[in-house]
Design a protein around this motif. Structure first.
Motif, short mmCIF file in Angstrom:
data_model
loop_
_atom_site.label_atom_id
_atom_site.label_comp_id
_atom_site.label_asym_id
_atom_site.label_seq_id
_atom_site.Cartn_x
_atom_site.Cartn_y
_atom_site.Cartn_z
N TRP A 20 0.85 -1.19 0.00
CA TRP A 20 0.00 0.00 0.00
C TRP A 20 0.88 1.24 0.00
CZ3 TRP A 20 -1.26 3.41 4.35
CH2 TRP A 20 -2.26 4.33 4.04
N HIS A 21 0.63 2.11 -0.96
CA HIS A 21 1.39 3.35 -1.07
C HIS A 21 0.42 4.49 -1.32
CE1 HIS A 21 3.69 6.55 -3.12
NE2 HIS A 21 4.68 6.16 -2.34
N ILE A 22 0.60 5.58 -0.60
CA ILE A 22 -0.29 6.73 -0.74
C ILE A 22 0.53 8.01 -0.60
CG2 ILE A 22 -0.92 6.96 1.69
CD1 ILE A 22 -3.83 7.44 0.65
N LEU A 23 0.12 9.01 -1.36
CA LEU A 23 0.79 10.32 -1.38
C LEU A 23 -0.20 11.39 -0.99
CD1 LEU A 23 3.07 12.32 -2.17
CD2 LEU A 23 2.16 12.22 -4.51
N ARG A 24 0.18 12.19 -0.01
CA ARG A 24 -0.64 13.33 0.41
C ARG A 24 0.05 14.61 0.02
NH1 ARG A 24 -2.74 15.25 6.48
NH2 ARG A 24 -3.80 17.14 5.71
N GLU A 25 -0.70 15.49 -0.61
CA GLU A 25 -0.19 16.79 -1.03
C GLU A 25 -0.80 17.90 -0.17
OE1 GLU A 25 -1.17 17.12 -5.12
OE2 GLU A 25 0.04 15.40 -5.75
N ASP A 26 -0.11 19.03 -0.17
CA ASP A 26 -0.59 20.20 0.57
C ASP A 26 -0.90 19.84 2.02
OD1 ASP A 26 -1.26 22.80 1.01
OD2 ASP A 26 -3.19 22.74 -0.03
N CYS A 27 0.11 19.33 2.71
CA CYS A 27 -0.09 18.81 4.07
C CYS A 27 -0.46 19.90 5.07
CB CYS A 27 1.19 18.10 4.54
SG CYS A 27 1.63 16.66 3.56
N ASN A 28 -0.03 21.13 4.83
CA ASN A 28 -0.34 22.20 5.77
C ASN A 28 -1.77 22.70 5.67
OD1 ASN A 28 2.26 22.30 6.92
ND2 ASN A 28 3.01 23.51 5.18
N SER A 29 -2.50 22.24 4.66
CA SER A 29 -3.89 22.65 4.51
C SER A 29 -4.77 21.88 5.48
CB SER A 29 -4.35 22.42 3.07
OG SER A 29 -5.72 22.69 2.93
N SER A 30 -5.90 22.48 5.85
CA SER A 30 -6.85 21.80 6.73
C SER A 30 -7.62 20.70 6.01
CB SER A 30 -7.84 22.82 7.32
OG SER A 30 -8.55 23.48 6.27
N HIS A 31 -7.65 20.75 4.69
CA HIS A 31 -8.34 19.73 3.90
C HIS A 31 -7.35 18.66 3.48
CE1 HIS A 31 -11.36 17.98 1.28
NE2 HIS A 31 -10.49 18.00 0.28
N THR A 32 -7.77 17.39 3.56
CA THR A 32 -6.91 16.27 3.20
C THR A 32 -6.97 16.05 1.69
OG1 THR A 32 -7.33 15.24 5.34
CG2 THR A 32 -6.43 13.84 3.60
N LEU A 33 -5.83 16.22 1.03
CA LEU A 33 -5.72 16.02 -0.41
C LEU A 33 -4.76 14.88 -0.67
CD1 LEU A 33 -6.15 16.80 -3.36
CD2 LEU A 33 -4.35 18.53 -3.10
N LEU A 34 -5.29 13.77 -1.19
CA LEU A 34 -4.50 12.59 -1.51
C LEU A 34 -4.25 12.58 -3.01
CD1 LEU A 34 -6.34 9.97 0.73
CD2 LEU A 34 -4.38 11.42 1.31
N GLY A 35 -2.98 12.71 -3.39
CA GLY A 35 -2.65 12.78 -4.80
C GLY A 35 -2.80 11.47 -5.53
#
Length: 306
Positions: free
Chosen positions: A85-100
């Protein structure tokens, strides 16, 4: 001049050889089920410059055993790796969770179930769940004694939402063995009626190596050279599972040929491979019990007695 050091990237690596769990029942007090997970590798990386975070998990082997009253393997991975399992999260400092992006790979599995396993599971759930879900009688009486506005609670919080731009799930393969009495109450009545008619009155449903296989699927591929792009997913976890289920249901319906050829559903299995050439399980040896019950009912490990 003194300058504060800035860490641009942080990497963490955790490797566990094996983890074992035991589910202990109360009547009698002994180990009922055991779960063993081997070869766990976890890697977490944080890139502060790009504001991205990655998770990578790999598991070599999984095995779930029934240890009472007779040992048996309920679920087991055939060959490593069991999970990637591999997952990438972008814009970590944002309050919204964005998974690339996300990639999931599941290895081949074997599963077995019979009447004894179902009975032990039902007994364990009955012991583990102290109170049934929902409002109890005392709570209902307390609410009826007050006005409706006072009995109402605050509205529940909104479920956490996230955005997923891309998801790739590998092909999966599951082989099933089963011995289930047709009089069991948990079986759907429609299935019982169908099997008894097509199986010429069989009393025990037998599955010997039924193959449930789904191909590799891509979800939410917004950027593509050919075909219609699929916009990113935005919603909750239950919404994501619902979207995935709509794609997998048609694929699962294609497995009916394996169900017929490896079971006694049609004509009692006389004309199927289940009767003339049954398949054998690859993993059929359960692990030994890892716990022991002391004289006072305490649970102890067999290695050190603590």
């Amino acid at each position: 001049l003194w300058q504060e050091a800035i860490v641009e990237r942080v990497d963490m690596h955790i490797n566990l050889k094996s983890i074992a769990f035991a589910l202990v029942g109360e009547a009698p007090r002994r180990e009922l089920f055991g779960v063993c997970i081997d070869g766990i590798d976890l890697r977490i990386g944080r890139d502060n410059d790009e504001d991205m975070k990655t998770w990578a998990v790999e598991v070599d082997k999984l095995q779930v055993d029934r240890l009472y009253p007779t040992p048996d393997v309920l679920l087991a991975s055939v060959r490593p790796p069991f999970l990637k399992w591999h997952i990438l999260r972008e814009d970590c400092n944002s309050s919204h969770t964005l998974l690339g992006s996300g990639d999931l790979t599941v290895g081949e599995l074997e599963a077995a179930v019979d009447d004894v396993t179902v009975q032990q599971l039902m007994l364990f759930v009955r012991e583990a769940v102290v109170e049934p879900p929902g409002l109890q009688l005392e709570q209902v009486l307390q609410r009826t004694a007050s006005t409706y506005s006072q009995s109402c609670r605050e509205p529940p919080d909104l479920p956490p939402t996230f955005t997923l731009r891309s998801l790739v799930v590998s092909s999966a393969r599951l082989r099933i063995w089963a011995r289930l009495n047709m009089s069991n109450s948990f079986l759907p009545r429609a299935l019982v009626w169908f099997v008894r008619v097509t199986g010429l009155g069989v009393s025990v449903l037998q599955l010997d190596g039924v193959v449930i296989e789904v191909p590799s699927l891509r979800f939410f591929q917004y950027e593509c050279l050919f075909g219609r792009p699929d916009p990113p997913f935005m919603g909750s976890t239950w919404g994501l599972l619902s979207r995935l289920g709509k794609r997998y249901v048609p694929e699962l319906m294609q497995c009916w040929k394996s169900v017929v050829s490896n079971s006694n559903i049609m004509f009692g299995g006389v004309l199927s491979r289940q009767f003339w050439l049954p398949k054998n399980r690859v993993v059929n040896t359960a692990h030994a019990e890892r716990c022991r019950i002391g004289r006072r009912g305490q649970v102890e490990t067999k290695e050190d007695g603590t």
